[in-house]
Write a protein that holds these residues in place. Sequence first.
Motif, short mmCIF file in Angstrom:
data_model
loop_
_atom_site.label_atom_id
_atom_site.label_comp_id
_atom_site.label_asym_id
_atom_site.label_seq_id
_atom_site.Cartn_x
_atom_site.Cartn_y
_atom_site.Cartn_z
N ILE A 77 -59.16 -18.46 -47.74
CA ILE A 77 -59.21 -17.14 -47.11
C ILE A 77 -59.13 -16.11 -48.23
N GLY A 78 -60.24 -15.40 -48.44
CA GLY A 78 -60.28 -14.47 -49.56
C GLY A 78 -60.16 -15.22 -50.87
N GLU A 79 -59.20 -14.83 -51.68
CA GLU A 79 -59.01 -15.49 -52.98
C GLU A 79 -57.99 -16.61 -52.93
N TYR A 80 -57.40 -16.84 -51.76
CA TYR A 80 -56.30 -17.79 -51.66
C TYR A 80 -56.71 -19.12 -51.01
N LYS A 81 -56.25 -20.21 -51.60
CA LYS A 81 -56.36 -21.51 -50.96
C LYS A 81 -55.20 -21.61 -49.97
N VAL A 82 -55.50 -21.91 -48.71
CA VAL A 82 -54.47 -21.90 -47.67
C VAL A 82 -54.41 -23.24 -46.94
N GLN A 83 -53.27 -23.49 -46.33
CA GLN A 83 -53.05 -24.71 -45.57
C GLN A 83 -52.58 -24.34 -44.17
N LYS A 84 -52.93 -25.19 -43.22
CA LYS A 84 -52.68 -24.90 -41.81
C LYS A 84 -51.28 -25.36 -41.37
N ALA A 85 -50.69 -24.57 -40.47
CA ALA A 85 -49.41 -24.94 -39.86
C ALA A 85 -49.36 -24.38 -38.45
N GLU A 86 -48.58 -25.02 -37.59
CA GLU A 86 -48.50 -24.58 -36.19
C GLU A 86 -47.05 -24.51 -35.74
N THR A 87 -46.79 -23.61 -34.79
CA THR A 87 -45.46 -23.50 -34.21
C THR A 87 -45.55 -22.87 -32.83
N ASP A 88 -44.54 -23.09 -32.01
CA ASP A 88 -44.38 -22.41 -30.73
C ASP A 88 -43.25 -21.40 -30.89
N PHE A 89 -43.51 -20.16 -30.50
CA PHE A 89 -42.46 -19.14 -30.62
C PHE A 89 -42.71 -18.01 -29.63
N GLY A 90 -41.66 -17.61 -28.94
CA GLY A 90 -41.75 -16.48 -28.03
C GLY A 90 -42.72 -16.66 -26.88
N GLY A 91 -42.92 -17.92 -26.47
CA GLY A 91 -43.83 -18.18 -25.36
C GLY A 91 -45.29 -18.25 -25.76
N ARG A 92 -45.57 -18.28 -27.05
CA ARG A 92 -46.96 -18.40 -27.53
C ARG A 92 -47.07 -19.54 -28.54
N LYS A 93 -48.26 -20.12 -28.61
CA LYS A 93 -48.57 -21.13 -29.63
C LYS A 93 -49.27 -20.42 -30.79
N TRP A 94 -48.74 -20.61 -31.99
CA TRP A 94 -49.24 -19.90 -33.17
C TRP A 94 -49.84 -20.87 -34.19
N THR A 95 -50.95 -20.43 -34.79
CA THR A 95 -51.55 -21.15 -35.91
C THR A 95 -51.47 -20.26 -37.14
N ALA A 96 -50.88 -20.79 -38.20
CA ALA A 96 -50.72 -20.02 -39.44
C ALA A 96 -51.47 -20.69 -40.58
N TRP A 97 -51.87 -19.86 -41.53
CA TRP A 97 -52.47 -20.33 -42.77
C TRP A 97 -51.65 -19.74 -43.92
N PHE A 98 -51.03 -20.63 -44.71
CA PHE A 98 -50.16 -20.15 -45.79
C PHE A 98 -50.68 -20.60 -47.15
N THR A 99 -50.28 -19.88 -48.18
CA THR A 99 -50.72 -20.19 -49.53
C THR A 99 -49.53 -20.39 -50.45
N THR A 100 -49.64 -21.36 -51.34
CA THR A 100 -48.63 -21.56 -52.38
C THR A 100 -49.05 -20.84 -53.66
N ASP A 101 -50.16 -20.10 -53.61
CA ASP A 101 -50.60 -19.32 -54.77
C ASP A 101 -49.65 -18.15 -55.04
N LEU A 102 -48.91 -17.76 -54.00
CA LEU A 102 -47.94 -16.66 -54.13
C LEU A 102 -46.54 -17.22 -53.90
N PRO A 103 -45.56 -16.82 -54.73
CA PRO A 103 -44.23 -17.46 -54.71
C PRO A 103 -43.28 -16.90 -53.65
N TYR A 104 -43.76 -16.83 -52.40
CA TYR A 104 -42.92 -16.28 -51.34
C TYR A 104 -43.00 -17.17 -50.10
N GLN A 105 -41.86 -17.51 -49.54
CA GLN A 105 -41.82 -18.29 -48.30
C GLN A 105 -41.54 -17.32 -47.15
#
Length: 275
Positions: A134-162
Amino acid sequence: MKKIGIFVLSLFIHTFFAQTNRFVYQVTMKPDASDKNDIKTENAYLDISPEKSMFYSENRIKRDSVIQSAMQSGGARGFNREQMEGLRSNINYSIEKDKKNQKTTFKDRIGRDVYTYEEDRPLNWKILSETRKIGEYKVQKAETDFGGRKWTAWFTTDLPYQDGPYKFGGLPGLIVKIEDDKGEYSFDLMKNYKIAAFPTMNQFGNTIKVKRTDYVKQQKKFMEDPMSFMTQGGGGGPQPPMRIGGNSNLGDMRKRMEERIKEEAKRNSNPIELQ
């Protein structure tokens, strides 16, 4: 001279690493349950330092600046109503994450006071093997249920923030994109840059610390009887005095206030958290 040079260098290094990183997310929402074609888009900031992070609307800072300027130049008479109208936001809350204590604190205004609670629901992520760019970042997929919704996230380890927008975080990298499975809410990282420090948030009215369930109850009460929140307790707020024309009486004020709140409730009948 050598000692001075070392001091200046160490001061520069300290200043550089003490800076806060600002990540700008485009937030796309369908807040009106009765009209899913009504799509709202605005920017929000995720400011991150080693100690904490804050998530809030870009318009919040701009609106605070207008309010501050108005207060300094004549109070309610100094308000530029057209400018304030242009800075309306569907993101009226702010969220602070304490890195050391792993606590997430939510703040939102109800009437003239600010209600705050500590999030009591953990995020349980399922990290998948799927990756993309996505853009300049290599991202990996993750999923969670929160607040009554199912969420799909894409996160990058290129940036040092969790971390991530809204209450999301806790993945092995920064969330670049996250959306619910109905396509009603999404957060997309647009850009990032450094700022000197966290901005000062204008605080009006009392701050009332409650449990999350109590906040939900108070929010419901406000929608049913908004005037009770505007006239009781309170402690003041950013709103100019509740006058609507020179000849308005209390009954007119109550009617117009309730109409406005009901209209806002309709516009926000599809909240990000359904439960």
